[in-house]
Design a protein around this motif. Sequence first.
Motif, PDB file in Angstrom:
ATOM      1  N   THR A  48      -7.474  12.405  -1.478  1.00 25.86           N
ATOM      2  CA  THR A  48      -8.640  12.671  -0.820  1.00 25.86           C
ATOM      3  C   THR A  48      -8.646  13.099   0.346  1.00 25.86           C
ATOM      4  O   THR A  48      -7.918  13.000   1.549  1.00 25.86           O
ATOM      5  CB  THR A  48      -8.980  11.134  -0.172  1.00 25.86           C
ATOM      6  OG1 THR A  48      -8.961  10.351  -1.562  1.00 25.86           O
ATOM      7  CG2 THR A  48     -10.407  10.992   0.359  1.00 25.86           C
TER       8      THR A  48
ATOM      9  N   ASP B 173       0.868  -1.172  -0.036  1.00 27.57           N
ATOM     10  CA  ASP B 173       0.057   0.056   0.088  1.00 27.57           C
ATOM     11  C   ASP B 173       0.914   1.241  -0.038  1.00 27.57           C
ATOM     12  O   ASP B 173       1.801   1.356   0.931  1.00 27.57           O
ATOM     13  CB  ASP B 173      -0.904  -0.122   1.245  1.00 27.57           C
ATOM     14  CG  ASP B 173      -2.041   0.890   1.228  1.00 27.57           C
ATOM     15  OD1 ASP B 173      -1.919   2.021   0.346  1.00 27.57           O
ATOM     16  OD2 ASP B 173      -3.087   0.753   1.887  1.00 27.57           O
TER      17      ASP B 173
ATOM     18  N   TRP C 211      -1.681   6.650  11.429  1.00 24.42           N
ATOM     19  CA  TRP C 211      -2.467   5.349  11.233  1.00 24.42           C
ATOM     20  C   TRP C 211      -2.587   4.642  12.422  1.00 24.42           C
ATOM     21  O   TRP C 211      -1.634   4.579  13.301  1.00 24.42           O
ATOM     22  CB  TRP C 211      -1.768   4.712  10.038  1.00 24.42           C
ATOM     23  CG  TRP C 211      -1.596   5.449   8.692  1.00 24.42           C
ATOM     24  CD1 TRP C 211      -0.621   6.137   8.348  1.00 24.42           C
ATOM     25  CD2 TRP C 211      -2.659   5.417   7.912  1.00 24.42           C
ATOM     26  NE1 TRP C 211      -0.913   6.623   7.087  1.00 24.42           N
ATOM     27  CE2 TRP C 211      -1.990   6.170   6.644  1.00 24.42           C
ATOM     28  CE3 TRP C 211      -3.972   4.793   7.758  1.00 24.42           C
ATOM     29  CZ2 TRP C 211      -2.672   6.269   5.635  1.00 24.42           C
ATOM     30  CZ3 TRP C 211      -4.784   5.039   6.541  1.00 24.42           C
ATOM     31  CH2 TRP C 211      -4.213   5.875   5.448  1.00 24.42           C
TER      32      TRP C 211
ATOM     33  N   SER D 102      -6.670   0.598   9.399  1.00 24.60           N
ATOM     34  CA  SER D 102      -7.986   0.501   9.028  1.00 24.60           C
ATOM     35  C   SER D 102      -8.592   1.875   9.631  1.00 24.60           C
ATOM     36  O   SER D 102      -9.694   2.183   9.372  1.00 24.60           O
ATOM     37  CB  SER D 102      -8.694  -0.361   9.711  1.00 24.60           C
ATOM     38  OG  SER D 102      -8.463  -0.404  11.068  1.00 24.60           O
TER      39      SER D 102
ATOM     40  N   GLU E  10     -12.681   6.652  10.832  1.00 27.98           N
ATOM     41  CA  GLU E  10     -12.376   5.586   9.886  1.00 27.98           C
ATOM     42  C   GLU E  10     -12.760   6.060   8.418  1.00 27.98           C
ATOM     43  O   GLU E  10     -13.859   6.405   8.303  1.00 27.98           O
ATOM     44  CB  GLU E  10     -13.432   4.437  10.285  1.00 27.98           C
ATOM     45  CG  GLU E  10     -13.104   3.714  11.795  1.00 27.98           C
ATOM     46  CD  GLU E  10     -14.088   2.612  11.877  1.00 27.98           C
ATOM     47  OE1 GLU E  10     -15.174   2.270  11.029  1.00 27.98           O
ATOM     48  OE2 GLU E  10     -13.775   2.020  13.001  1.00 27.98           O
ATOM     49  N   PRO E  11     -11.744   6.459   7.940  1.00 27.19           N
ATOM     50  CA  PRO E  11     -12.007   7.014   6.484  1.00 27.19           C
ATOM     51  C   PRO E  11     -12.843   6.203   5.581  1.00 27.19           C
ATOM     52  O   PRO E  11     -13.751   6.884   4.677  1.00 27.19           O
ATOM     53  CB  PRO E  11     -10.531   7.105   5.787  1.00 27.19           C
ATOM     54  CG  PRO E  11      -9.392   6.617   6.895  1.00 27.19           C
ATOM     55  CD  PRO E  11     -10.220   5.931   7.941  1.00 27.19           C
ATOM     56  N   ASP E  12     -13.015   4.930   5.551  1.00 25.31           N
ATOM     57  CA  ASP E  12     -14.084   4.443   4.676  1.00 25.31           C
ATOM     58  C   ASP E  12     -15.698   4.646   4.972  1.00 25.31           C
ATOM     59  O   ASP E  12     -16.405   4.695   4.055  1.00 25.31           O
ATOM     60  CB  ASP E  12     -13.548   2.696   4.662  1.00 25.31           C
ATOM     61  CG  ASP E  12     -12.486   2.488   4.146  1.00 25.31           C
ATOM     62  OD1 ASP E  12     -12.077   3.342   3.345  1.00 25.31           O
ATOM     63  OD2 ASP E  12     -12.014   1.312   4.533  1.00 25.31           O
ATOM     64  N   THR E  13     -15.553   4.765   6.274  1.00 24.42           N
ATOM     65  CA  THR E  13     -17.124   5.116   6.827  1.00 24.42           C
ATOM     66  C   THR E  13     -17.556   6.692   7.190  1.00 24.42           C
ATOM     67  O   THR E  13     -18.498   6.810   7.424  1.00 24.42           O
ATOM     68  CB  THR E  13     -17.566   4.088   7.729  1.00 24.42           C
ATOM     69  OG1 THR E  13     -16.696   4.174   8.968  1.00 24.42           O
ATOM     70  CG2 THR E  13     -17.206   2.690   7.457  1.00 24.42           C
TER      71      THR E  13
ATOM     72  N   ARG F  93      -0.376   4.577  -0.139  1.00 22.98           N
ATOM     73  CA  ARG F  93      -0.867   5.772   0.565  1.00 22.98           C
ATOM     74  C   ARG F  93      -0.040   6.440   1.462  1.00 22.98           C
ATOM     75  O   ARG F  93       0.620   5.687   2.624  1.00 22.98           O
ATOM     76  CB  ARG F  93      -2.420   5.233   0.976  1.00 22.98           C
ATOM     77  CG  ARG F  93      -3.279   5.026  -0.079  1.00 22.98           C
ATOM     78  CD  ARG F  93      -4.769   4.569   0.610  1.00 22.98           C
ATOM     79  NE  ARG F  93      -4.493   3.411   1.570  1.00 22.98           N
ATOM     80  CZ  ARG F  93      -5.411   3.318   2.512  1.00 22.98           C
ATOM     81  NH1 ARG F  93      -6.369   3.815   2.785  1.00 22.98           N
ATOM     82  NH2 ARG F  93      -5.197   2.158   3.156  1.00 22.98           N
TER      83      ARG F  93
END
Length: 615
Positions: free
Chosen positions: A261, A235, A275, A280, A298-301, A237
């Motif tokens: 982002t 990864d 992190w 996650s 949590e970046p995804d949610t 990022r």
Amino acid sequence: MTDDTSSIPPWEQRFRAPRVSLPEWAEDAPSRSLFVSNATGTFELYTWDRDSDRRSQATRRPNGTTFGTLSPDGEWLWWFADTDGDEFGVWRRQPFDAAVEGAGADFVSGSDVDSASEPAVAGLEPSYPSGLAIGRDGTTVVGRSTDTDGSTIHVLRPGGELREIYRHQESAGVGDLSHDSDLLVIEHTEHGDAMHSALRVVTLDGETVAELDDTEGGTRELGLAVLGFVPVAGDSRLLVGHQRRNRWEPLVWDPRTGEVTELDIDLPGDVSAEWYPDGSALLIAHGHQARSDLWRFEPDTGSLLPVPTPKGTVSGAGARPDGSVEYVWSSAAEPPVVRSTEGGVVLDPPGPRAPASVPVEDAWVEGPGGTIHALVQRPEGEGPHPTIFEVHGGPTHHDSDSFASDPAAWVDHGFAVVRVNYRGSTGYGREWTDALKQRVGLIELEDVDAVRRWAVDSGLADPERLVLSGASWGGYLTLLGLGTQPEHWAVGLAVVPVADYVTAYHDEMEALKAMDRTLLGGSPEEVPERYRESSPITYVDAVRAPVYISAGLNDPRCPIRQVENYVDRLKERDHPHEVYRYDAGHGSLVVEERIKQVRMELSFALRHLPERSTR
């Protein structure tokens, strides 16, 4: 150190009380940790094997050691060896367990440093440090700066030769190395603005992969800061701090794809992040109005949940592989402690705890550039009080609701303490931080003066017994304030100050020269009038208050020659002053030396302050 404190005044007990920093653990061996402590009377590095609870002194040098890290596998301790605090030296390393001479919960003295350690990277001459990254495969990246070479970055791969992959005369340094050791991010100021960095991601051969620059070549005052590559194999990022919305907050950048982002984190004030070990989530460090707290994002949610901490200041935090968070917390009233979200104290130093002090009150004062935030601590009794204005250094820093032995000592002696987060301070938005440019020093003192007037008018401060004090940039502002506002101050205490700005510029380390060029718009030869206007020595003949100055003989930030120039001018006037010179750099890491200095500052102020005003 002795446990018998009955005959020691509380202010000295606070300095002597053993302290520990937030433990840093090896990324791939989290049971092995590194921390800093003053348990022996000097701040040194200690290793901690959590499995056996063995805590051992790893360095032992006359003037202390605080700059170190562990290799990802936990096998090696790296530490920076300078000479008597001059910040100029080389990296050394030693096995994690090299200093262990016993077991148990108490700290164990280590073996002699010279026999335990070795030069970490052969072939590099001494320099000022400018970042270090150690890869999981043994790759080492070292950032350096010198007056002659500017900034350089060198890579040493396992079994390979040392290679220089970057060189520039402006400030630059190692940001971070990716999990797979294939990408390196460099923070640089090639555009000439030392206050606002741009980022470049390169391969370990120095080939550019991607650039991220919010300064538009130095024409826009927006900076970036490296927060770290995601700790996940494969990864690429990178977590980056940015100022696109007038505050610090994080974004995620993938230099391989170019995707950026920006994260929508609905909190006031500045937001930093790191992190969690599995990538996650982000551990958010949120600072607002001189206090701070922690959150999990949590970046995804987009989920944002508080990490419970008491009211005050979190001065360091990290997420463990098991998901728990360890952090250092304190307030102005309560001394620091390393806590865990799992409950309890993580690391407790041996010996007595520091005595508590008094809490701070918030003062909001209207000033010439906007509302100024000040922190106030009151002694017992009715005012007006003798009052010390302790001016913070930086200038890009801020005072907070955190424990500090110096202001607590003044409160114990009957002083009110006022600390001003003047323009130039961090934590109040980018425009507040950047406002001091070109009228350097004078802008900050306008805000200090506004708070001074409030303190007198409110009945807190006795106008005849005001002390102006500070260290580093705060020492600079002290001397400048004594000369530009001579009628307001009864005593001045300047610790490791800039006193003669032009001479300081020519003698200081190269990175600070770059900062001065940014702040003042050029070198002393290019903008001489700005340096003259912002230099304390320009106003030395106007100083009325007795002046105390302390300075380190090996200080690369506020060098001794420019201090002597200012002192010579005081001598020519036969002006009341005292000077204390000590064999260290930009401050001392030796507890008894620090107590000695504070004792001299207190004595000087008490001897020279007039009796209580009858007005």
